[in-house]
Motif scaffolding. Structure first.
Motif, PDB file in Angstrom:
ATOM      1  N   VAL A   1      47.328  43.088  53.541  1.00  0.00           N
ATOM      2  CA  VAL A   1      46.497  43.276  52.360  1.00  0.00           C
ATOM      3  C   VAL A   1      46.768  44.679  51.836  1.00  0.00           C
ATOM      4  O   VAL A   1      46.665  45.645  52.589  1.00  0.00           O
ATOM      5  N   ILE A   2      47.147  44.772  50.582  1.00  0.00           N
ATOM      6  CA  ILE A   2      47.468  46.059  49.967  1.00  0.00           C
ATOM      7  C   ILE A   2      46.314  46.459  49.055  1.00  0.00           C
ATOM      8  O   ILE A   2      45.927  45.696  48.159  1.00  0.00           O
ATOM      9  N   THR A   3      45.787  47.622  49.279  1.00  0.00           N
ATOM     10  CA  THR A   3      44.721  48.140  48.436  1.00  0.00           C
ATOM     11  C   THR A   3      45.349  48.928  47.303  1.00  0.00           C
ATOM     12  O   THR A   3      46.095  49.885  47.548  1.00  0.00           O
ATOM     13  N   LYS A   4      45.039  48.514  46.088  1.00  0.00           N
ATOM     14  CA  LYS A   4      45.590  49.204  44.910  1.00  0.00           C
ATOM     15  C   LYS A   4      44.737  50.415  44.593  1.00  0.00           C
ATOM     16  O   LYS A   4      43.505  50.340  44.579  1.00  0.00           O
ATOM     17  N   GLU A   5      45.403  51.504  44.359  1.00  0.00           N
ATOM     18  CA  GLU A   5      44.684  52.742  44.039  1.00  0.00           C
ATOM     19  C   GLU A   5      44.416  52.793  42.545  1.00  0.00           C
ATOM     20  O   GLU A   5      45.191  52.314  41.745  1.00  0.00           O
ATOM     21  N   GLY A   6      43.315  53.443  42.207  1.00  0.00           N
ATOM     22  CA  GLY A   6      43.066  53.627  40.787  1.00  0.00           C
ATOM     23  C   GLY A   6      41.765  53.190  40.362  1.00  0.00           C
ATOM     24  O   GLY A   6      40.857  52.718  40.325  1.00  0.00           O
TER      25      GLY A   6
END
Length: 107
Positions: free
Chosen positions: A102-107
């Motif tokens: 699971v990749i957490t998107k920054e921003g």
């Protein structure tokens, strides 16, 4: 020759042992001890299934799960209802999905 087991067995096992011309000693467990032994039996049955992958071991697992549900005050109908509700909300396992990351998107 005596052999000690100290494990939870199906209800007819003492009769089966006696019909084979042997004797056995048994004990009726308290609710607390019964649940403790059911939990241990579930682990035993899961390990047996993992060892040989037999459908009979799956049936044994189901029997233990049903007994645990009953002791915990849950009917088989309620257990099945909970299973169905979770399947509807989160799905089953039919699609064979392996979650790798699971990749957490920054921003």
């Amino acid at each position: 020759m005596n052999k000690t087991y100290n494990k939870l067995v199906r209800d007819k096992i003492p009769e089966i042992i006696e019909s084979a011309g042997k004797e056995c000693t048994t004990e009726i467990l308290s609710d607390v001890e019964y649940l403790k032994m059911l939990d241990a039996k579930l682990n035993e049955e899961c390990a047996e299934y993992q060892a040989d992958k037999s459908i009979e071991e799956l049936a044994d697992i189901m029997e233990v799960v049903y007994a645990i549900a009953k002791v915990r005050g849950c009917s088989l109908e309620k257990l099945e209802s909970i299973r169905k509700q979770k399947a509807e909300q989160r799905g089953g396992f039919e699609k064979r999905i392996l979650l790798k990351e699971v990749i957490t998107k920054e921003g």
